[in-house]
Design a protein around this motif. Structure first.
Motif, PDB file in Angstrom:
ATOM      1  N   ALA A  33       0.832  -1.201   0.000  1.00 26.25           N
ATOM      2  CA  ALA A  33       0.000   0.000   0.000  1.00 26.25           C
ATOM      3  C   ALA A  33       0.868   1.253   0.000  1.00 26.25           C
ATOM      4  N   THR A  34       1.937   1.264   0.827  1.00 25.13           N
ATOM      5  CA  THR A  34       2.737   2.485   0.959  1.00 25.13           C
ATOM      6  C   THR A  34       4.006   2.436   0.111  1.00 25.13           C
ATOM      7  N   GLY A  35       4.434   1.240  -0.277  1.00 27.88           N
ATOM      8  CA  GLY A  35       5.697   1.100  -1.013  1.00 27.88           C
ATOM      9  C   GLY A  35       6.917   1.057  -0.082  1.00 27.88           C
ATOM     10  N   ASP A  36       6.698   1.255   1.224  1.00 25.73           N
ATOM     11  CA  ASP A  36       7.830   1.188   2.182  1.00 25.73           C
ATOM     12  C   ASP A  36       8.451  -0.197   2.167  1.00 25.73           C
ATOM     13  N   GLN A  37       9.763  -0.221   2.295  1.00 22.97           N
ATOM     14  CA  GLN A  37      10.445  -1.511   2.277  1.00 22.97           C
ATOM     15  C   GLN A  37      11.379  -1.614   3.472  1.00 22.97           C
ATOM     16  N   GLN A  38      11.385  -2.780   4.099  1.00 25.04           N
ATOM     17  CA  GLN A  38      12.239  -2.959   5.280  1.00 25.04           C
ATOM     18  C   GLN A  38      12.979  -4.270   5.192  1.00 25.04           C
ATOM     19  N   GLU A  39      14.194  -4.278   5.719  1.00 26.22           N
ATOM     20  CA  GLU A  39      14.924  -5.537   5.752  1.00 26.22           C
ATOM     21  C   GLU A  39      14.573  -6.266   7.049  1.00 26.22           C
ATOM     22  N   VAL A  40      14.283  -7.532   6.918  1.00 22.12           N
ATOM     23  CA  VAL A  40      13.827  -8.296   8.083  1.00 22.12           C
ATOM     24  C   VAL A  40      14.599  -9.602   8.127  1.00 22.12           C
ATOM     25  N   SER A  41      14.993 -10.026   9.326  1.00 19.12           N
ATOM     26  CA  SER A  41      15.736 -11.295   9.382  1.00 19.12           C
ATOM     27  C   SER A  41      14.753 -12.444   9.123  1.00 19.12           C
ATOM     28  N   LEU A  42      15.240 -13.456   8.423  1.00 22.14           N
ATOM     29  CA  LEU A  42      14.356 -14.575   8.063  1.00 22.14           C
ATOM     30  C   LEU A  42      13.816 -15.258   9.304  1.00 22.14           C
ATOM     31  N   GLU A  43      14.626 -15.253  10.353  1.00 23.39           N
ATOM     32  CA  GLU A  43      14.187 -15.931  11.582  1.00 23.39           C
ATOM     33  C   GLU A  43      12.958 -15.277  12.200  1.00 23.39           C
ATOM     34  N   SER A  44      12.909 -13.948  12.095  1.00 26.58           N
ATOM     35  CA  SER A  44      11.747 -13.278  12.721  1.00 26.58           C
ATOM     36  C   SER A  44      10.714 -12.858  11.674  1.00 26.58           C
ATOM     37  N   LEU A  45      10.770 -13.498  10.510  1.00 23.79           N
ATOM     38  CA  LEU A  45       9.865 -13.115   9.416  1.00 23.79           C
ATOM     39  C   LEU A  45       8.393 -13.183   9.840  1.00 23.79           C
ATOM     40  N   ALA A  46       8.014 -14.320  10.404  1.00 25.92           N
ATOM     41  CA  ALA A  46       6.602 -14.491  10.765  1.00 25.92           C
ATOM     42  C   ALA A  46       6.165 -13.401  11.741  1.00 25.92           C
ATOM     43  N   ASP A  47       7.035 -13.097  12.751  1.00 26.10           N
ATOM     44  CA  ASP A  47       6.664 -12.063  13.735  1.00 26.10           C
ATOM     45  C   ASP A  47       6.514 -10.706  13.061  1.00 26.10           C
ATOM     46  N   SER A  48       7.436 -10.404  12.173  1.00 24.21           N
ATOM     47  CA  SER A  48       7.379  -9.063  11.593  1.00 24.21           C
ATOM     48  C   SER A  48       6.235  -8.912  10.578  1.00 24.21           C
ATOM     49  N   LEU A  49       5.628 -10.030  10.221  1.00 29.28           N
ATOM     50  CA  LEU A  49       4.494  -9.941   9.293  1.00 29.28           C
ATOM     51  C   LEU A  49       3.150  -9.904  10.029  1.00 29.28           C
ATOM     52  N   ALA A  50       3.240  -9.913  11.379  1.00 30.66           N
ATOM     53  CA  ALA A  50       2.018 -10.071  12.174  1.00 30.66           C
ATOM     54  C   ALA A  50       0.915  -9.103  11.746  1.00 30.66           C
ATOM     55  N   ARG A  51       1.293  -7.858  11.402  1.00 33.39           N
ATOM     56  CA  ARG A  51       0.226  -6.880  11.098  1.00 33.39           C
ATOM     57  C   ARG A  51      -0.506  -7.203   9.798  1.00 33.39           C
ATOM     58  N   TYR A  52       0.062  -8.115   8.986  1.00 29.59           N
ATOM     59  CA  TYR A  52      -0.626  -8.477   7.746  1.00 29.59           C
ATOM     60  C   TYR A  52      -1.535  -9.699   7.912  1.00 29.59           C
ATOM     61  N   ARG A  53      -1.533 -10.194   9.106  1.00 24.63           N
ATOM     62  CA  ARG A  53      -2.384 -11.370   9.343  1.00 24.63           C
ATOM     63  C   ARG A  53      -3.851 -10.959   9.219  1.00 24.63           C
ATOM     64  N   SER A  54      -4.643 -11.751   8.519  1.00 29.93           N
ATOM     65  CA  SER A  54      -6.034 -11.313   8.302  1.00 29.93           C
ATOM     66  C   SER A  54      -6.888 -11.675   9.497  1.00 29.93           C
TER      67      SER A  54
END
Ligand code: HAM
Length: 415
Positions: A394-415
């Motif tokens: 939606a915003t085009g913002d991009q962030q680098e995220v460690s693969l280990e914490s991928l699931a946690d950092s995606l939490a806000r996209y959980r439906s």
């Protein structure tokens, strides 16, 4: 080979349409469960007799609309044209009489050989409810209120009106039949061919004839109200008072007789003029004699069924499915890793879209088309460092995220 068109009056329900159907069915199911209805599923075909004996030999459904065939054992089988007869049959064959009262919800395809037009198919779908074992008029009020509630929950009650009638008890109906036939006989030669036949077999059906001449004649016909005995009058009065108390608006339509023979006392339809000629959305009534007539213990019943296609045409576009997260490998070298990450995230509860081919730009375009909420971009260097780029679509913002914490950092996209 026969043509590859679907059979006339049948439809493929593609995903967009299926979402509408699901919204209608789930809403009806949710509301019905608040009224204590439990879902049942019954066979789509039954012995022909189940329908012939219940819906009535002279009804349009039985006389000209059933899909009836002999099976390989020479049994006469019919694809169900409606749900009530099957519910009554199941009540009898499962010996459920000691569990009364019973409240059933059902959904599924029905089959009638009718002339297809907007809102009328040969294979269509109904949701329905049946309440068995209660002969008090409060049950009628509850059942009609449930219909109104479903329309409300679908946000279409302002486009529907409730028509209500009584067909009285058998005594009142027999008396009315005589008076009505005597009246109609005076105009016999002006009646339509169909109505002339009905005059002998099923005169009440003439009341809801669509033929212009018939309608003129019927306009001044005596109504059932002239023939109701006191018990039937009281019953209907209590139903109307119940509707008033719940502030559910209705009009009394003495010409509403319904096309199935099993009704007595309350008959009703929620209709709309938003769909053209096929305006009945929800229709039903009381059928206290049906189960006994089919060979079961005398058991009152009342219910309704709604046309899913008709309601689906009227509801607002439902939300698309969950917005997915797209996984985008930058090159072929990251494909396997992409598949593994998709696998892990799906098991962690995310909805993941894994494009199978194309360069990064193509895949991002596709992610956009699919309305993805985020993209996980997997580049060679990043993977070597154990990270991925997560882009908010939606915003085009991009962030680098460690693969280990991928699931946690995606939490806000959980439906
Ligand atoms: P029905 O009036 O025959 O009643 O059908 C109920 C609803 O099914 C109709 O109001 C309409 O929305 C939908 N429907 C019927 N035929 C078609 C068709 N060919 N194409 C699309 N939709 C259609 C019954 O079926 C009774 N079993 C209702 C009932 C339940 N009465 C007591 N309990």
């Amino acid at each position: 080979m026969a043509s590859l068109q679907p059979v006339r009056g049948t439809h493929d329900i593609l995903p967009e349409q299926e979402r509408r159907h699901r919204l209608v069915q789930e809403t009806a199911h949710d509301v019905a469960s608040r009224y204590g209805f439990d879902e049942i599923s019954l066979p789509i075909f039954e012995f022909t007799e189940v329908f012939a004996r219940s819906i009535g030999e002279t009804s349009d459904i039985v006389s000209k609309e059933m899909y009836t065939f002999s099976d390989r054992g020479d049994e006469s089988i019919t694809l169900r044209p409606e749900g009530t007869a099957g519910v009554a049959r199941a009540f009898i064959s499962n010996g459920l009489a000691q569990h009364l009262p019973l409240k059933f919800f059902y959904r599924g395809p029905m089959f009638r050989y009718e002339r297809p037009q907007k809102g009328r198919q040969r294979q269509f779908h109904q949701v329905g409810v049946e309440l068995l074992g209660v002969d008090q008029p409060q049950a009628d009020v509850d059942i009609i209120a449930l219909g109104a509630h479903v329309l409300e929950a679908l946000n279409i009650s302002d486009k529907a009106t409730l028509e209500l009638n009584t067909l009285g008890d058998p005594e009142s109906r027999i008396a009315y039949r005589e008076i009505l036939v005597a009246y109609l006989r005076q105009y016999e030669s002006s009646l339509s061919d169909d109505s002339r036949i009905r005059l002998e077999k099923n005169p009440l059906r003439i009341l809801d004839s669509k033929n212009k001449e018939d309608r003129k004649i019927v306009q001044d016909a005596p109504t059932i109200f002239d023939s109701l005995n006191d018990a039937s009058k009281d019953f209907f009065k209590t139903v109307c008072q119940g509707m008033d108390a719940l502030k559910i608006p209705y009009t009394v339509n003495p010409h509403l007789v319904r096309g199935l023979d099993y009704y007595g006392h309350t008959a009703f339809e929620f209709t709309t003029d938003a769909l053209g000629a096929q305006g009945a959305l929800i229709a039903g009534g009381r059928y206290d004699g049906l189960i006994k007539q089919m060979g079961g213990p005398p058991t009152p019943g009342i219910g309704w069924a709604a046309g899913v296609e008709r309601l689906a045409m009227m509801v607002n576009e439902p939300d698309a499915q969950n917005k997915p997260i797209a996984i985008v490998p930058v090159g072929d070298g990251q494909k396997e890793r992409a598949q593994l990450i998709a696998h892990q995230l799906r098991h962690a509860g995310f909805s993941i879209e894994l494009g199978y081919s194309g360069n990064m730009r193509k895949r991002l375009n596709r992610a956009n088309k699919l309305n993805a909420c985020a993209a996980i971009i997997l580049g060679e260097d990043e993977l070597a460092k154990g990270v991925a780029a997560v882009r908010d679509m939606a915003t085009g913002d991009q962030q680098e995220v460690s693969l280990e914490s991928l699931a946690d950092s995606l939490a806000r996209y959980r439906s």
